[in-house]
Design a protein around this motif. Structure first.
Motif, mmCIF file in Angstrom:
data_model
loop_
_atom_site.group_PDB
_atom_site.id
_atom_site.type_symbol
_atom_site.label_atom_id
_atom_site.label_comp_id
_atom_site.label_asym_id
_atom_site.label_seq_id
_atom_site.Cartn_x
_atom_site.Cartn_y
_atom_site.Cartn_z
ATOM 1 N N GLU A 27 0.832 -1.213 0.000
ATOM 2 C CA GLU A 27 0.000 0.000 0.000
ATOM 3 C C GLU A 27 0.865 1.262 0.000
ATOM 4 O O GLU A 27 0.549 2.230 -0.689
ATOM 5 N N ARG A 28 1.952 1.272 0.765
ATOM 6 C CA ARG A 28 2.863 2.433 0.765
ATOM 7 C C ARG A 28 3.471 2.632 -0.620
ATOM 8 O O ARG A 28 3.538 3.756 -1.118
ATOM 9 N N ASP A 29 3.920 1.521 -1.225
ATOM 10 C CA ASP A 29 4.493 1.608 -2.576
ATOM 11 C C ASP A 29 3.462 2.115 -3.580
ATOM 12 O O ASP A 29 3.758 2.974 -4.413
ATOM 13 N N SER A 30 2.250 1.600 -3.476
ATOM 14 C CA SER A 30 1.177 2.046 -4.379
ATOM 15 C C SER A 30 0.867 3.522 -4.169
ATOM 16 O O SER A 30 0.687 4.272 -5.132
ATOM 17 N N ALA A 31 0.795 3.926 -2.912
ATOM 18 C CA ALA A 31 0.511 5.334 -2.607
ATOM 19 C C ALA A 31 1.621 6.233 -3.137
ATOM 20 O O ALA A 31 1.351 7.316 -3.672
ATOM 21 N N GLU A 32 2.865 5.786 -3.027
ATOM 22 C CA GLU A 32 3.990 6.575 -3.541
ATOM 23 C C GLU A 32 3.903 6.714 -5.060
ATOM 24 O O GLU A 32 4.072 7.810 -5.606
ATOM 25 N N LYS A 33 3.608 5.602 -5.742
ATOM 26 C CA LYS A 33 3.481 5.649 -7.207
ATOM 27 C C LYS A 33 2.325 6.553 -7.626
ATOM 28 O O LYS A 33 2.448 7.335 -8.562
ATOM 29 N N LEU A 34 1.204 6.441 -6.925
ATOM 30 C CA LEU A 34 0.058 7.299 -7.241
ATOM 31 C C LEU A 34 0.377 8.763 -6.971
ATOM 32 O O LEU A 34 -0.032 9.644 -7.731
#
Length: 127
Positions: A27-34
């Protein structure tokens, strides 16, 4: 080998904890990419707005120049800069600039060309 309920409970909680950690990392990685995509989108929007504003300013300048070209043509009335034609086909800013430039040149050429062809000028016949 028999496991006790307490051992099985510890094993399951360890699996759940590990799964939770993996999910939070994902989720952190996804949030960073978004977040990066949102920032890039904002930057593209700002650049597009800047290009649009420059293009609108150029069109207004061409319109003013066109009105100066037709100033002596009293029969030609203009009510001001027309609104954008929303039905016009999509074009890039460079295509739009070129189209406005060509239209201005065509107008200027049409206004500044001679009124009558030279063949229609009266000539005196020598007697």
């Amino acid at each position: 080998m028999t496991e006790t309920a307490a051992e099985r409970y510890r094993e399951l909680t360890a699996l759940a904890t590990a799964a939770g950690k993996r999910m939070r990392k994902h989720e952190r990685d996804s949030a960073e990419k978004l977040g990066e995509k949102v920032a890039a989108g904002k930057q593209r929007t700002e650049e597009s707005e800047k290009v649009r504003d420059e293009l609108v300013a150029e069109v207004k300048q061409r319109w003013t120049a066109a009105m100066q070209v037709v100033w002596d043509e009293r029969w030609l009335r203009s009510s001001g800069l027309p609104a954008a034609d929303r039905k016009a086909p999509d074009a890039s800013p460079s295509e739009s600039r070129l189209a406005v430039h060509e239209a201005f040149e065509d107008l200027r050429d049409a206004i500044t060309k001679p009124r009558l062809p030279t063949g229609f000028l009266s000539r005196r016949k020598k007697s």
